[in-house]
Design an enzyme around this catalytic site. Structure first.
Site, PDB file in Angstrom:
ATOM      1  N   SER A 290       2.560  -3.635 -18.804  1.00 15.07           N
ATOM      2  CA  SER A 290       1.934  -5.741 -18.207  1.00 15.07           C
ATOM      3  C   SER A 290       3.160  -6.241 -18.493  1.00 15.07           C
ATOM      4  CB  SER A 290       0.782  -5.725 -18.266  1.00 15.07           C
ATOM      5  OG  SER A 290       0.296  -6.570 -17.932  1.00 15.07           O
TER       6      SER A 290
ATOM      7  N   ASP B 260      -1.898  -0.485  -7.879  1.00 16.64           N
ATOM      8  CA  ASP B 260      -1.903  -1.960  -9.303  1.00 16.64           C
ATOM      9  C   ASP B 260      -1.747  -3.070  -8.451  1.00 16.64           C
ATOM     10  OD1 ASP B 260      -1.345  -3.601 -10.666  1.00 16.64           O
ATOM     11  OD2 ASP B 260      -0.119  -2.516 -11.731  1.00 16.64           O
TER      12      ASP B 260
ATOM     13  N   HIS C   2      -3.346  -0.777 -12.912  1.00 15.13           N
ATOM     14  CA  HIS C   2      -2.989  -1.050 -13.820  1.00 15.13           C
ATOM     15  C   HIS C   2      -2.672  -0.835 -15.488  1.00 15.13           C
ATOM     16  CE1 HIS C   2      -0.489  -4.681 -14.907  1.00 15.13           C
ATOM     17  NE2 HIS C   2      -1.533  -4.768 -16.348  1.00 15.13           N
TER      18      HIS C   2
END
Length: 293
Positions: free
Chosen positions: A104, A241, A270
């Site tokens: 991320s 995602d 994600h």
């Protein structure tokens, strides 16, 4: 200047003082060392035991998640300070060249580490990240959401976001975690998944996230950084995602790396290392084997 001081190891965990913060470090598994940038609590929960049987995963807090042990100083939450801390972790543990993993927003921390410390990085792995948080990349994420997502997922997201202001009012210091939980319909292939256990016990300093996520990652020049990275790079995206820019937004940047591979894990959002652990592990381990250090 306060120099980093490493604590004694207790059940695979250590601490390292860096400036005004005490970073916690989880050291698990066996095999080649992989430095996971982000949280010593969240990330050990997200990676499989199988992967830990093949890699030594060293998950270190960055300052946004670390315990504050002195008043903050100007520049404490700059990206350069975070990268310096990661190099301090590597040095304190006596590690040589390492695999560096960022997930991320932490992927941009990992990228900047590989740019600044080329001699320390054998491989760079960027998981579930867009090239930046710039308006054009976030607009691409929004367009993909509007085009592809089923009404049930959108309805769940709208309901979770409607509750968010009340939850933040009740827990203002935890607003980053509350926001992440409310983003579940964008983040997980199974949009009913409860990710709260991943965040249990994680301390958050909002100044770090306001600056890094709101400013530094918005303005980060990923293409320029890519040209400075010498290690082979694996970019892993989740097919479901909807939280970050779509995988195709990496395509103009990949040629700037010396050796870059983009792979999409279907049936994952994600956090592909958690949602599709078997597929993620095989992808990562096969890629590492194909590119010996």
């Amino acid at each position: 200047m306060t120099h980093p001081t490493l604590s004694a190891a207790i059940a695979g965990r250590r601490t390292l003082r860096c400036g005004s913060f005490e970073l916690s470090i989880a050291d698990e598994g066996r095999g080649p060392a992989a430095l996971v940038i982000g949280s010593s609590l969240y990330y050990p929960r997200s990676f499989s035991e199988h992967l830990k049987s093949r890699l030594r995963l060293i998950s270190a807090d960055h300052r946004g998640f670390a315990r504050r042990i002195a008043p903050s100083a100007p520049g404490d939450f700059e990206l350069a300070a975070v990268v310096d801390d990661m190099e301090a972790v590597r040095g304190a543990l006596g590690l040589g060249r390492v695999v560096v993993i960022g997930h991320s927003g932490h992927a941009l921390m990992a990228l900047d580490y590989a740019r600044r410390h080329r001699e320390a990085v054998s491989h760079l792995v960027l998981v579930a990240a867009g090239p930046s948080h710039a308006p054009e990349h976030m607009a691409a994420a929004e367009a993909r959401w509007e085009r592809l997502v089923a009404p049930a997922r959108k309805a769940r997201f709208e309901a979770d976001m409607a509750r968010l202001p009340e939850e933040i009012a009740a827990d203002p210091d935890g607003r980053f975690v509350r926001f992440c939980l409310a983003m579940g319909a964008r983040a997980f292939h199974d949009f009913a998944f409860d990710s709260a256990p991943l965040w249990q016990g994680v301390e958050v300093h909002m100044e770090a996230f306001d600056h890094l996520w709101g400013e530094a990652f918005r303005d980060y020049d990923t293409a320029a950084a890519a040209a400075r990275v010498e290690a082979p790079v694996l970019v892993v995206a989740g097919g479901s995602d909807y939280q970050v820019a779509p995988p195709w937004t990496w395509e103009p940047i990949l040629p700037r790396f010396r050796d870059a591979t983009l792979r999409v894990v279907e049936g994952a959002g994600h956090v592909p290392q958690l949602e599709r652990a078997e597929a993620f592990d095989a992808l990562l381990l096969d890629w590492l084997a194909s590119r010996p250090a």
